[in-house]
Design a protein around this motif. Structure first.
Motif, PDB file in Angstrom:
ATOM      1  N   ARG A   1       4.149   2.188 -10.761  1.00 23.68           N
ATOM      2  CA  ARG A   1       4.951   2.617  -9.707  1.00 23.68           C
ATOM      3  C   ARG A   1       6.153   3.253 -10.106  1.00 23.68           C
ATOM      4  O   ARG A   1       6.704   4.206  -9.704  1.00 23.68           O
TER       5      ARG A   1
ATOM      6  N   SER B   1       0.808  -1.290   0.083  1.00 22.97           N
ATOM      7  CA  SER B   1      -0.007   0.004   0.107  1.00 22.97           C
ATOM      8  C   SER B   1       0.917   1.315   0.151  1.00 22.97           C
ATOM      9  O   SER B   1       1.995   1.171   0.368  1.00 22.97           O
ATOM     10  N   ASP B   2       0.121   2.426  -0.480  1.00 24.95           N
ATOM     11  CA  ASP B   2       0.892   3.501  -0.462  1.00 24.95           C
ATOM     12  C   ASP B   2       0.989   4.016   0.994  1.00 24.95           C
ATOM     13  O   ASP B   2       2.441   4.583   1.092  1.00 24.95           O
TER      14      ASP B   2
ATOM     15  N   ASN C   1       0.176   8.851 -12.213  1.00 22.42           N
ATOM     16  CA  ASN C   1       1.063   7.758 -12.008  1.00 22.42           C
ATOM     17  C   ASN C   1       0.545   6.380 -12.076  1.00 22.42           C
ATOM     18  O   ASN C   1      -0.170   5.830 -11.565  1.00 22.42           O
TER      19      ASN C   1
ATOM     20  N   THR D   1       4.643  13.012  -7.977  1.00 26.30           N
ATOM     21  CA  THR D   1       3.209  12.849  -7.821  1.00 26.30           C
ATOM     22  C   THR D   1       2.685  14.169  -7.267  1.00 26.30           C
ATOM     23  O   THR D   1       3.203  15.018  -6.849  1.00 26.30           O
TER      24      THR D   1
ATOM     25  N   GLU E   1       4.920   4.948   2.640  1.00 29.49           N
ATOM     26  CA  GLU E   1       5.279   6.154   3.243  1.00 29.49           C
ATOM     27  C   GLU E   1       5.801   6.187   4.625  1.00 29.49           C
ATOM     28  O   GLU E   1       7.066   6.722   4.952  1.00 29.49           O
TER      29      GLU E   1
ATOM     30  N   ASN F   1       2.769  11.889   3.184  1.00 28.77           N
ATOM     31  CA  ASN F   1       1.470  12.093   2.335  1.00 28.77           C
ATOM     32  C   ASN F   1       1.253  13.564   2.295  1.00 28.77           C
ATOM     33  O   ASN F   1       0.782  13.868   3.086  1.00 28.77           O
TER      34      ASN F   1
ATOM     35  N   ASN G   1      13.580   4.556  -5.405  1.00 28.28           N
ATOM     36  CA  ASN G   1      12.856   5.558  -4.653  1.00 28.28           C
ATOM     37  C   ASN G   1      13.184   7.112  -4.794  1.00 28.28           C
ATOM     38  O   ASN G   1      12.459   8.070  -4.727  1.00 28.28           O
TER      39      ASN G   1
ATOM     40  N   GLN H   1       9.418  -2.208  -2.392  1.00 32.22           N
ATOM     41  CA  GLN H   1       8.674  -2.033  -3.773  1.00 32.22           C
ATOM     42  C   GLN H   1       8.847  -3.255  -4.568  1.00 32.22           C
ATOM     43  O   GLN H   1       7.988  -3.323  -5.531  1.00 32.22           O
TER      44      GLN H   1
END
Length: 767
Positions: free
Chosen positions: A622, A81-82, A619, A570, A86, A93, A685, A284
């Protein structure tokens, strides 16, 4: 039917209560520990029971989630998950950030804080306490695990699966077996890998990653649960790595103990998974790591089955998990308490967490909103939420432990470039946190082509809608060059020099979480010195000049969720400024310092100017982002007496850091529209390969006649183009980039270079 199902479950439990028990041991290993999920899925697919779990570090996270009732697929979904991305990397975020309270970005890369209650204390955060910002993780762990701490009443034996995790007390040189208390604190302590994550403090003692003393907690399983059969999963199998090509591997090799505790054949079986191609932060790559774990476990499943006679069916397992989850309380807070700051700071933070709309309780989502608003100001070093359960009211109490930054600081940063645009930035700052927070900043830029000083003072107002009043004064001098060559040096006099001095008073207020709006008034003295051409004999020609004394009223709106100052991938931004300007302008021919000008013309004029910026990043995957950019300016400004003077004052389109020190007549106009498309490949990243393509169209091009008198051309008769390719690496405090760009005017206008730092200028009067 529900009663029958429960009866079946109870009968099955009774029949299996005397059967052999199975303990699962999960090693540490950072992202490699995602393979544990694959192993658990393989065990469940084959009805192998899991009666006890012990884990270290990432093994503690996976084990703790499973012990709290998460299924393997739920765990994998969480890891991917995002939110997990984070808080595991310390990124905040931007959709949660309270944009109004965010500190204005500056080129400062490092800060030195001082001015605490201890007058002798000087704290340098040139090196942070950890590589990963702990603030997002603080709230995430409270949110994830506090319901299960409440459900088990602080006793990890009462979880869905009895659980232990291992942490390290380096002060007393011993391991800690975490078996009760806060489940979130226990797991967080077990995974606090030195340098990467900030340690947890338990009884005022810093507690670190359990891998320091026992990375594969087989002994803990034996001592705590003594199961009949042990399945151990070690994600660090294979030959030790010899490559020490980064600091993480170096620290890992020094502190992580390859424990000699192993599983004797009589006690169970060890599943060793070789994952040398992954590093401890490769979250990731979760799918690949998960599948390797699953495949390895399935290759050994027959051996496991041959040594475990007991089975738990999918139906029985799902039923027991459903019953456990049905008893998990929802998180809502009946009280909030703040400790650690001064009374004014604690009261201010307490007010942020007060329930809305006269409710008696604070919901989890509102607590999250308040938490991220509190940390958005960047005045807090740490904010630790602790949720404790009241079984009588079935509600939680929220305790916030705050550590604020010292009020005074100095900053150092700048922009190092192979072009003519290098500069050093210094700042002195005073910042307080309260209802009427006061911020004062003294800033200075010193460079080869840019000099500036700014003073700012801001006072927050205690109004229903958050607002503040800010005063700023700015003086700046900027030299422009026609192009940018690698390690370029210009021995000739500067083609154009721009000077600004202005004062401005602003009133700003918040609009939701992501936007702010404001009204400002200001007065400025702008001055330009320039040659009419760069092909003249500079030794026999004096520069011309233009002076402007202007008053200004500006209305502004800004909505911003971009994830980076210079190289975003983003988020969105929409900004619009509407400016009314009135004053005098004076053109001076052959201006000579400290002498009377040869000729001079002076005019009074006024105009209205609107400027709009829109950025959006899509996006689809990924590793790929598509940026869209639109910038438009519309102005009623009339043309003055001199072409070059008007062109110097015209708004410039400079969409990339490397184009901000060019003077390019083709990309300047009083009114224009520009658009760009930015395909971006996110290699990792922090590393990205950016391509940017822009088109620029003046509404009416500024042209000149033979007497250098400016004229407007026909509508939309010209389009110019700009493109740039860059490889950038974003550090937490700066960016390193290598770039190549091309501009359609003049011909063959290629530029190459290297940049490091943060490029932000002092505020401009007409922006």
């Amino acid at each position: 039917m529900k009663r029958i199902g429960i009866l079946i479950f109870l009968i099955a439990s009774a029949l299996t209560s005397m059967a052999e028990s199975v303990g699962l041991v999960l090693s540490g290993g950072g992202a490699k520990g995602i393979a544990h999920i694959g192993v658990i899925k393989a065990l469940e697919d084959n009805d192998i029971p899991i009666d006890y779990i012990t884990g270290t570090s990432m093994g503690a996270i996976i084990g703790g989630l499973y012990a709290a009732g998460y299924t393997p697929l739920e765990m994998l979904e969480l890891i991917k998950s995002d939110g997990f991305a984070e808080w595991s990397t310390g990124n905040i975020n931007n959709n949660l950030t309270y944009y109004f309270d965010r500190k204005e970005p500056t080129p400062a890369m490092f800060h030195l804080n001082f001015g605490s209650s201890d007058s002798s204390a000087i704290k340098a955060n040139i090196l942070p306490a950890s590589l990963i910002n702990p603030l997002p993780m603080n709230f995430a762990f409270m949110e994830l695990f506090s319901p299960y701490t409440a459900q088990c009443a602080g006793n990890f034996d009462n979880l869905y699966v009895p659980f232990r995790c291992v942490a390290s007390d380096v002060f007393n040189k011993r391991k800690l077996v975490m078996k009760n208390g806060s489940l979130g604190v226990a797991i967080r302590a077990s995974m606090s890998f030195p340098i990467i994550y900030k340690p947890q403090y338990i009884d005022s003692i810093p507690i670190f990653d359990g891998g320091i003393y026992e990375n594969f907690p087989v002994n803990v399983m034996k001592e705590e649960f003594s199961p009949d059969f042990i399945i151990g999963v070690d994600v660090n199998a294979g030959k030790p790595e010899t490559g020490m090509d980064n600091i993480i591997k170096q620290v890992q090799s020094m502190i992580v103990q390859n424990s000699d505790s192993d599983i004797a054949p009589a006690d169970g079986i060890k599943i060793g998974i070789e994952l040398k191609e992954f590093n401890i932060l490769d979250f990731q790559k979760a799918d690949s790591i998960y599948h390797k774990g699953y495949a390895k476990a399935m290759s050994m499943i027959d051996s496991i089955k041959s040594r475990t006679s007991r089975r738990v069916s999918k139906t029985a397992r799902n039923l027991s998990r459903t019953i456990f989850k049905s008893k998990t309380p929802n998180v809502a807070f009946e009280s909030v308490n703040v400790v650690g700051g001064s009374k004014r700071q604690n009261d201010y933070l307490l007010d942020l967490f007060s329930p809305n709309n006269d409710n008696d309780t604070l919901s989890l989502i509102n607590a999250q909103t308040a938490y991220y608003r509190a940390i958005s100001s960047e005045k807090i070093n740490d904010l630790i939420p602790e949720a404790t359960y009241n079984p009588d009211s079935k509600m939680f109490n929220l305790k916030l432990r705050v550590q604020t930054k010292d009020p005074m600081s100095v900053g150092l940063g700048g922009w190092l470039s192979s072009s003519t645009n290098s500069m050093i930035f210094l700042s002195a700052n005073y910042n307080t946190l309260s209802y009427n927070s006061f911020d004062a900043n003294l800033q200075g830029w010193v460079g080869q082509s840019y000099y500036a000083g700014a003073i700012k003072a801001k006072v927050a107002l205690q109004t229903h809608t958050p607002s503040y009043i800010e005063f700023e004064g700015v003086m700046s001098k900027q030299k422009f060059y026609e192009n940018d060559a690698l390690f370029y040096e210009n021995e000739l006099p500067t083609f154009i020099t721009n000077y600004e001095k202005f004062l401005r008073l602003k009133y700003m207020f918040a609009i939701g979480r992501k936007s702010r709006m404001g009204l400002s008034i200001g007065y400025g003295h702008l001055k330009d010195r320039f040659y009419q051409s760069n092909t003249i004999d500079f030794s026999n020609t004096e520069q011309d000049g233009a002076h402007y004394k202007l008053g200004q009223v500006m209305l502004s709106f800004d909505n911003n969720t971009l994830n980076h100052i210079q190289y975003p991938t983003t988020g969105n931004r929409f900004k619009i400024n509407i400016i009314g300007v009135y004053g005098t302008s004076q053109y001076i021919q052959n201006e000579i310092i400290e002498q009377e000008p040869a000729t001079s013309t002076e005019d009074k004029n006024g105009w209205i100017q609107g400027e709009m910026f829109w950025d959006k990043y899509i996006n689809p995957t990924r590793h790929f982002s598509l940026g869209l950019k639109i910038n438009a300016v519309a102005s009623t400004r009339s043309l003055g007496a001199n072409y070059t003077a008007m062109l110097v004052q015209a708004t410039a389109f400079t969409p990339t850091p490397s184009t901000q020190n060019y003077f390019n007549a083709a990309f300047r106009s009083n009114s224009y529209a520009a658009a760009g498309i930015l395909p971006i490949w996110t290699i990792s990243n922090n590393l990205q390969f950016r391509t940017e393509f822009y088109a620029f169209a003046p509404f009416r091009e500024i042209t000149e006649n033979k007497a250098h008198i400016p004229e407007y051309g026909k509508w939309f008769r010209k389009i110019d183009y700009m493109g740039e390719v860059s490889l950038s690496y974003n550090l937490p405090f700066a960016s390193l980039s290598i770039y190549c760009n091309y501009l359609s005017y003049p011909k063959h206008n290629w530029n190459f270079g290297i940049n490091f730092g943060v490029l932000l200028y002092a505020p401009k009067f007409l922006k």
